[in-house]
Design an enzyme around this catalytic site. Structure first.
Site, PDB file in Angstrom:
ATOM      1  CG  HIS A  59       0.277  33.759   5.577  1.00  0.00           C
ATOM      2  ND1 HIS A  59       0.751  34.611   4.610  1.00  0.00           N
ATOM      3  CD2 HIS A  59      -0.712  34.418   6.216  1.00  0.00           C
ATOM      4  CE1 HIS A  59       0.082  35.741   4.680  1.00  0.00           C
ATOM      5  NE2 HIS A  59      -0.813  35.662   5.648  1.00  0.00           N
ATOM      6  CG  ASN A  66       0.110  36.747  10.275  1.00  0.00           C
ATOM      7  OD1 ASN A  66       1.231  36.766  10.799  1.00  0.00           O
ATOM      8  ND2 ASN A  66      -0.092  36.402   9.014  1.00  0.00           N
ATOM      9  CE  LYS A 125       0.423  39.354   7.184  1.00  0.00           C
ATOM     10  NZ  LYS A 125      -0.063  39.759   5.882  1.00  0.00           N
ATOM     11  CD  GLU A 146       2.339  37.862   3.912  1.00  0.00           C
ATOM     12  OE1 GLU A 146       2.800  37.708   5.052  1.00  0.00           O
ATOM     13  OE2 GLU A 146       1.421  38.686   3.648  1.00  0.00           O
ATOM     14  CD  GLU A 170      -5.071  34.953   5.644  1.00  0.00           C
ATOM     15  OE1 GLU A 170      -5.396  35.771   6.497  1.00  0.00           O
ATOM     16  OE2 GLU A 170      -3.888  34.755   5.322  1.00  0.00           O
ATOM     17  N   GLY A 202      -3.280  42.586   2.801  1.00  0.00           N
ATOM     18  CA  GLY A 202      -2.456  43.790   2.875  1.00  0.00           C
ATOM     19  C   GLY A 202      -2.747  44.811   1.792  1.00  0.00           C
ATOM     20  CB  SER A 218      -8.016  44.109   3.641  1.00  0.00           C
ATOM     21  OG  SER A 218      -6.835  44.174   2.859  1.00  0.00           O
TER      22      SER A 218
HETATM   23  P1  PGA Z   1      -3.961  41.744   6.336  1.00  0.00           P
HETATM   24  O1  PGA Z   1      -3.224  40.328   6.424  1.00  0.00           O
HETATM   25  O2  PGA Z   1      -5.022  41.750   7.427  1.00  0.00           O
HETATM   26  O3  PGA Z   1      -2.884  42.748   6.590  1.00  0.00           O
HETATM   27  O4  PGA Z   1      -4.568  41.841   4.993  1.00  0.00           O
HETATM   28  C1  PGA Z   1      -3.944  39.148   6.717  1.00  0.00           C
HETATM   29  C2  PGA Z   1      -3.018  37.972   6.682  1.00  0.00           C
HETATM   30  O5  PGA Z   1      -2.067  37.964   5.880  1.00  0.00           O
HETATM   31  O6  PGA Z   1      -3.188  37.013   7.454  1.00  0.00           O
END
Ligand code: PGA
Length: 269
Positions: A108, A14, A16, A110, A180, A186, A225
């Site tokens: 997601h 991803n 983003k 976000e 998730e 993140g 992460s």
């Molecule tokens: P991250 O994000 O690996 O940076 O924690 C994962 C995600 O949001 O799918």
């Protein structure tokens, strides 16, 4: 070797809102392809993990050029569930398929928390994606407050029930669920693999029950992460079939190392 229920591992990147201009998307996709080849990984072969790269919309076509005839697949990060019309800024499933995507991340955290998407919107997107032939990677997960309040299963169960509403049993083999936890995204603070596996087992059991199909078909990923150094711990869990990777997917070698960990998992194919 874990008993992986015959499910093929899947590792999705991803990106983003990073590397979305055509030139940078092409460059990162080509770098991922090179790093996988250097490790002898060929996602086109049935015995290998499936690998999906999800750039911003504007990078789809260019990344697709870099991935031509590679076995790597493309996904979008979202979609508009409507087929066409006066929806400024919307991008439909058919448009994504036309741009080379075969997958779409849906729901997601976000999208849910920054853009205000609710469970009903997520449900429409999952249904529209499946209907158009785009495979959804449905994201579910609780916030830190919800976890501290002991509400992980209540929240994940609610998100899942809403997103799966109206689907048939056959969807279990078409969609992928990514667990998730919001607090792990993140932050560098990944979940404990055993905890993630427990939630994955809950997701698989509920989805099978609600859709009335073979729950063993449903692939459940962990995201939050994930990096090369901790991927093995997640992939050793029989309930986890792969990873959805954000930050670490922007480094081609790091991402390839996560795919290599998925291949070492074995137990399928
Ligand atoms: P991250 O994000 O690996 O940076 O924690 C994962 C995600 O949001 O799918």
């Amino acid at each position: 070797m874990p008993e992986a229920g015959g499910r093929r591992p899947l590792v999705a990147a991803n990106w983003k809102m990073n590397r979305g201009a055509p030139a940078e998307a092409r460059e990162l996709a080509a770098a991922v392809r090179r790093e996988l080849e250097a490790l002898g990984l060929d996602p086109g072969r049935p015995g290998e993990p499936e690998v999906v790269l999800c750039p911003p919309y504007t990078g789809l076509a260019a990344a697709g050029e870099a991935l031509a005839r590679s076995g790597l697949e493309l996904g979008a990060q979202d979609l508009d569930p409507r087929p066409a019309g006066a929806f400024t800024g919307g991008v439909s499933a058919a448009m994504l398929l036309g741009a080379g995507a075969r997958w779409a991340i849906v729901g997601h955290s976000e999208r849910r928390l920054v853009y205000g998407e609710d469970d009903a919107a997520v449900q429409r997107k999952v249904a529209a994606a499946l209907q158009a032939g785009l495979r959804p990677i449905l994201c579910v997960g609780e916030t830190a407050e919800e976890r501290d309040a002991g509400r992980t299963e209540a929240v994940v169960g609610r998100q899942l029930a809403a997103a799966l509403a109206g689907l048939e049993a056959a969807a279990l083999g078409r969609l992928v669920v990514a667990y998730e936890p919001v607090w792990a995204i993140g932050t560098g603070r990944a979940a404990q693999p055993e905890d993630a596996a427990q939630v994955a087992a809950f997701i698989r059991e509920r989805a099978g029950r609600w859709l009335g199909g073979d729950a063993a078909e449903l692939r459940v990923l962990y995201g939050g992460s994930v990096k090369a150094a901790n991927a093995e711990g997640f992939l050793r869990q029989a309930e986890l079939d792969g990873a959805l990777v954000g930050g670490a997917s922007l480094e081609a070698a790091e991402f390839a190392a996560i795919v290599a960990a998925a291949r070492r998992r074995g137990g399928w194919g």
